[in-house]
Write a protein that holds these residues in place. Sequence first.
Motif, mmCIF file in Angstrom:
data_model
loop_
_atom_site.group_PDB
_atom_site.id
_atom_site.type_symbol
_atom_site.label_atom_id
_atom_site.label_comp_id
_atom_site.label_asym_id
_atom_site.label_seq_id
_atom_site.Cartn_x
_atom_site.Cartn_y
_atom_site.Cartn_z
ATOM 1 N N VAL A 23 3.369 -1.754 -9.633
ATOM 2 C CA VAL A 23 3.036 -1.693 -8.211
ATOM 3 C C VAL A 23 1.516 -1.692 -8.017
ATOM 4 C CG1 VAL A 23 3.292 -0.352 -6.085
ATOM 5 C CG2 VAL A 23 5.213 -0.579 -7.646
ATOM 6 N N PHE A 24 0.793 -1.021 -8.900
ATOM 7 C CA PHE A 24 -0.664 -1.027 -8.849
ATOM 8 C C PHE A 24 -1.193 -2.456 -8.986
ATOM 9 C CE2 PHE A 24 -4.610 -1.220 -11.309
ATOM 10 C CZ PHE A 24 -5.468 -0.497 -10.509
ATOM 11 N N THR A 25 -0.656 -3.192 -9.944
ATOM 12 C CA THR A 25 -1.057 -4.587 -10.123
ATOM 13 C C THR A 25 -0.716 -5.404 -8.887
ATOM 14 O OG1 THR A 25 -0.690 -4.370 -12.505
ATOM 15 C CG2 THR A 25 -0.788 -6.610 -11.612
ATOM 16 N N GLY A 26 0.448 -5.152 -8.298
ATOM 17 C CA GLY A 26 0.820 -5.832 -7.063
ATOM 18 C C GLY A 26 -0.118 -5.523 -5.920
ATOM 19 N N TYR A 27 -0.575 -4.290 -5.839
ATOM 20 C CA TYR A 27 -1.520 -3.897 -4.783
ATOM 21 C C TYR A 27 -2.851 -4.626 -4.957
ATOM 22 C CZ TYR A 27 -4.646 -1.072 -1.934
ATOM 23 O OH TYR A 27 -5.580 -0.657 -1.004
ATOM 24 N N VAL A 28 -3.332 -4.687 -6.173
ATOM 25 C CA VAL A 28 -4.604 -5.368 -6.424
ATOM 26 C C VAL A 28 -4.479 -6.851 -6.080
ATOM 27 C CG1 VAL A 28 -6.217 -6.077 -8.247
ATOM 28 C CG2 VAL A 28 -5.423 -3.713 -8.137
ATOM 29 N N ILE A 29 -3.410 -7.489 -6.518
ATOM 30 C CA ILE A 29 -3.213 -8.913 -6.236
ATOM 31 C C ILE A 29 -3.046 -9.140 -4.736
ATOM 32 C CG2 ILE A 29 -1.590 -10.831 -6.537
ATOM 33 C CD1 ILE A 29 -1.180 -9.784 -9.425
ATOM 34 N N THR A 30 -2.275 -8.291 -4.080
ATOM 35 C CA THR A 30 -2.077 -8.425 -2.631
ATOM 36 C C THR A 30 -3.395 -8.248 -1.886
ATOM 37 O OG1 THR A 30 0.185 -7.600 -2.840
ATOM 38 C CG2 THR A 30 -0.796 -7.546 -0.649
ATOM 39 N N SER A 31 -4.202 -7.285 -2.293
ATOM 40 C CA SER A 31 -5.503 -7.084 -1.658
ATOM 41 C C SER A 31 -6.373 -8.328 -1.793
ATOM 42 C CB SER A 31 -6.234 -5.887 -2.268
ATOM 43 O OG SER A 31 -5.524 -4.707 -2.043
ATOM 44 N N ALA A 64 0.829 -1.202 0.000
ATOM 45 C CA ALA A 64 0.000 0.000 0.000
ATOM 46 C C ALA A 64 0.866 1.255 0.000
ATOM 47 C CB ALA A 64 -0.936 -0.006 1.208
ATOM 48 N N ILE A 65 1.919 1.250 0.788
ATOM 49 C CA ILE A 65 2.827 2.404 0.825
ATOM 50 C C ILE A 65 3.585 2.528 -0.491
ATOM 51 C CG2 ILE A 65 4.901 3.314 1.949
ATOM 52 C CD1 ILE A 65 3.729 2.088 4.586
ATOM 53 N N ALA A 66 4.031 1.396 -1.028
ATOM 54 C CA ALA A 66 4.741 1.420 -2.315
ATOM 55 C C ALA A 66 3.837 1.958 -3.426
ATOM 56 C CB ALA A 66 5.238 0.019 -2.662
ATOM 57 N N GLU A 67 2.560 1.610 -3.384
ATOM 58 C CA GLU A 67 1.630 2.096 -4.402
ATOM 59 C C GLU A 67 1.473 3.608 -4.309
ATOM 60 O OE1 GLU A 67 -2.010 2.914 -6.627
ATOM 61 O OE2 GLU A 67 -1.785 3.217 -4.486
ATOM 62 N N ALA A 68 1.412 4.136 -3.090
ATOM 63 C CA ALA A 68 1.308 5.588 -2.918
ATOM 64 C C ALA A 68 2.584 6.293 -3.366
ATOM 65 C CB ALA A 68 0.999 5.912 -1.461
ATOM 66 N N VAL A 69 3.729 5.703 -3.069
ATOM 67 C CA VAL A 69 5.006 6.301 -3.494
ATOM 68 C C VAL A 69 5.111 6.297 -5.017
ATOM 69 C CG1 VAL A 69 7.515 5.975 -3.456
ATOM 70 C CG2 VAL A 69 6.201 5.805 -1.335
ATOM 71 N N SER A 70 4.664 5.226 -5.647
ATOM 72 C CA SER A 70 4.717 5.182 -7.112
ATOM 73 C C SER A 70 3.757 6.205 -7.724
ATOM 74 C CB SER A 70 4.426 3.770 -7.628
ATOM 75 O OG SER A 70 3.064 3.434 -7.468
ATOM 76 N N TRP A 71 2.617 6.445 -7.061
ATOM 77 C CA TRP A 71 1.701 7.503 -7.508
ATOM 78 C C TRP A 71 2.405 8.851 -7.450
ATOM 79 C CZ3 TRP A 71 -2.048 8.955 -10.298
ATOM 80 C CH2 TRP A 71 -3.215 8.213 -10.468
#
Length: 119
Positions: free
Chosen positions: A49-57, A13-20
């Motif tokens: 990272v977005f794809t990773g966030y969705v899969i992780t969720s 989640a933090i990585a996704e925000a940083v990539s944003w």
Amino acid sequence: MLRTYVGWFRFVAIAEAVSWAGLLVAMMFKYGLGEPLGVTIFGWVHGAVFTGYVITSLLVSSPLRWRFLVLVLALAASVPPFGSIAFERWALRRGWLEMPEEPGPNLWNRVTWTLRELN
């Protein structure tokens, strides 16, 4: 931190925000200074990272016993900038980022049981 489902979810989640943030800065350079290279790089990074966030969720929703609405909120939070951080903070305050004490039935157990019954 990365030894539990909660740790992985919070990290991604933090990585996704940083990539944003990186993508937004790159967009300022592209449209303000005419330098498109940053968007090419950070667009790819953010997409991964977005794809990773969705899969992780999707993967942590069952062990953490999220309701369907919580999963939908987690997935929707990936769309606006820094939404994953807002969801992570909200879920932490509400207790959705705590491992249940007893390993009860979860989504994957139910799917496995249903598939066995169908065979």
